[in-house]
Design an enzyme around this catalytic site. Structure first.
Site, PDB file in Angstrom:
ATOM      1  N   ASP A  27       0.827  -1.187   0.102  1.00 62.88           N
ATOM      2  CA  ASP A  27       0.112  -0.047   0.126  1.00 62.88           C
ATOM      3  C   ASP A  27       0.759   1.223  -0.103  1.00 62.88           C
ATOM      4  OD1 ASP A  27      -2.425   1.242   0.247  1.00 62.88           O
ATOM      5  OD2 ASP A  27      -1.922   1.808   2.298  1.00 62.88           O
ATOM      6  N   ASP A  29      -0.321   5.160   0.665  1.00 62.37           N
ATOM      7  CA  ASP A  29      -0.537   5.968   1.793  1.00 62.37           C
ATOM      8  C   ASP A  29      -0.636   5.404   3.093  1.00 62.37           C
ATOM      9  OD1 ASP A  29      -1.294   8.264   0.155  1.00 62.37           O
ATOM     10  OD2 ASP A  29      -3.166   7.409  -0.630  1.00 62.37           O
TER      11      ASP A  29
END
Length: 343
Positions: A27, A29
């Site tokens: 991922d 963010d």
């Protein structure tokens, strides 16, 4: 489903995770950066993992930017990446829509350039108004300055009966200044206005996992994320292992209360966890031990004894909490134990 999905405690690994798995599905963010700024230790950790032969793929529910823009940003941060290394929820929702709509279909876009580019790649035609005769609505994160009128356009089209698709439903998104509303909050606005339900593509749902597998070809993937309800649940749904890093939205209390689909295989502070083996949580009677820490359940509370690496203490607490909760969510009082760890 793999055995780890029903594990009552985080699993140990004597081998560095970057060696035990061929591909990290990262991922962005809250894991690699927050608010566009690299998270501490991320750049050097990813560089070491890559130099050791691990393939790095970046899997994000943020549909705002194109893979080209994301790759360029990562490279500027010191994490060399190609557009092909980036998989977005915009790509996943575009594939989902192209499976149901004819080539050349007009789609009302409520979102950013990443969503428009992904739709064009699948032979769909983005339009800007409900009066442009769209046959579907695609909604993705459009940034903090998205005009309120865009939600009205979506509502007008959906009220006429066209299908509604959403890239993802993350209610929040990390930023340099804190936690901000995400696409899920915007989806709720349209849902309230129309009473309709969108088809959703992003993590933790199968369309995103399918898109990731098709684009990476990973054989031994490790999902790396900061969110229990997207990254970790997505790994659970895909039957693959996961590493939770505590650099984003998940805190210790939320982790201890996690139900089975939200329990990661491994837990670490940050991306340095890719470069090391994970200590095992062992059980002796009713005591859960990791490193120099021991966690126990006494009455309605979790207790913690010992000293040393606070992450070992958290792993021991996870073992005790998750075993007590079984297939549900732990309701034990963990406040004193968490405070002792300073987490």
């Amino acid at each position: 489903m793999s055995d780890q999905q029903y594990a009552s405690r985080p699993r140990g690994s004597g081998t560095a995770l970057s060696e035990a798995y061929d591909t990290a599905l990262l991922d962005l963010d809250g894991v690699v950066y927050a608010g566009g700024v690299a998270i501490v230790h991320a750049v050097e950790s990813l560089g070491t993992a890559r130099d050791g032969g691990m393939h790095l793929a970046y899997v994000t529910n943020n549909a705002l930017r194109t893979p080209d823009a994301v790759a360029e940003h990562l490279t500027e941060l010191g994490v060399p990446a190609e557009p092909a290394d980036v998989i977005t929820s915009a790509q996943a929702v575009a594939r989902l829509m192209s499976d149901q709509l004819p080539s050349g279909a007009r789609v009302l876009v409520i979102g950013g350039e990443g969503l428009r580019v992904a739709l064009r790649e699948r032979g769909l035609v983005p339009v800007e108004s409900a009066d442009d005769e769209p046959v579907a609505v695609a909604q993705g994160y459009g940034g903090p300055d998205m005009a309120w009128g865009r939600f009205a356009e979506a509502s007008y089209a959906i009220a006429r009966g066209v299908p509604w698709f959403a890239s993802n439903t993350d209610l929040t998104i990390p930023s340099a200044r804190g936690i901000a509303p995400g696409n899920g909050a915007a989806v709720e606005v349209v849902r309230i206005a129309t009473g309709a339900e969108p088809q959703v593509a992003g993590k933790p749902l199968p369309p995103m996992h399918r898109e990731t597998v098709l684009r990476t070809g990973a054989e031994r993937p490790l999902v790396v994320g900061d969110r229990l309800d997207t990254d970790i649940e997505g790994a659970f749904n895909g039957g693959v292992d996961s590493l939770l890093v505590l650099t984003g939205v998940t805190d210790a209390a939320q982790l201890l209360a996690a139900e089975p689909r939200h329990r990661p295989t491994y837990v670490d502070r940050d991306l340095r966890g890719l470069l090391t083996g994970q200590p095992e949580v062992t059980v002796a009677g009713d005591a859960f031990r990791c490193g120099d820490w021991t966690a126990l359940v006494r009455g309605e509370a979790l207790l913690l004894e010992g000293d040393g690496d606070v992450l070992d203490g958290l792993r021991a607490l996870c073992g005790a909490a998750w075993t007590q909760a079984g297939g549900g969510s732990c309701g034990l009082d963990a406040a004193k134990a968490i405070a002792r760890l300073g987490l």
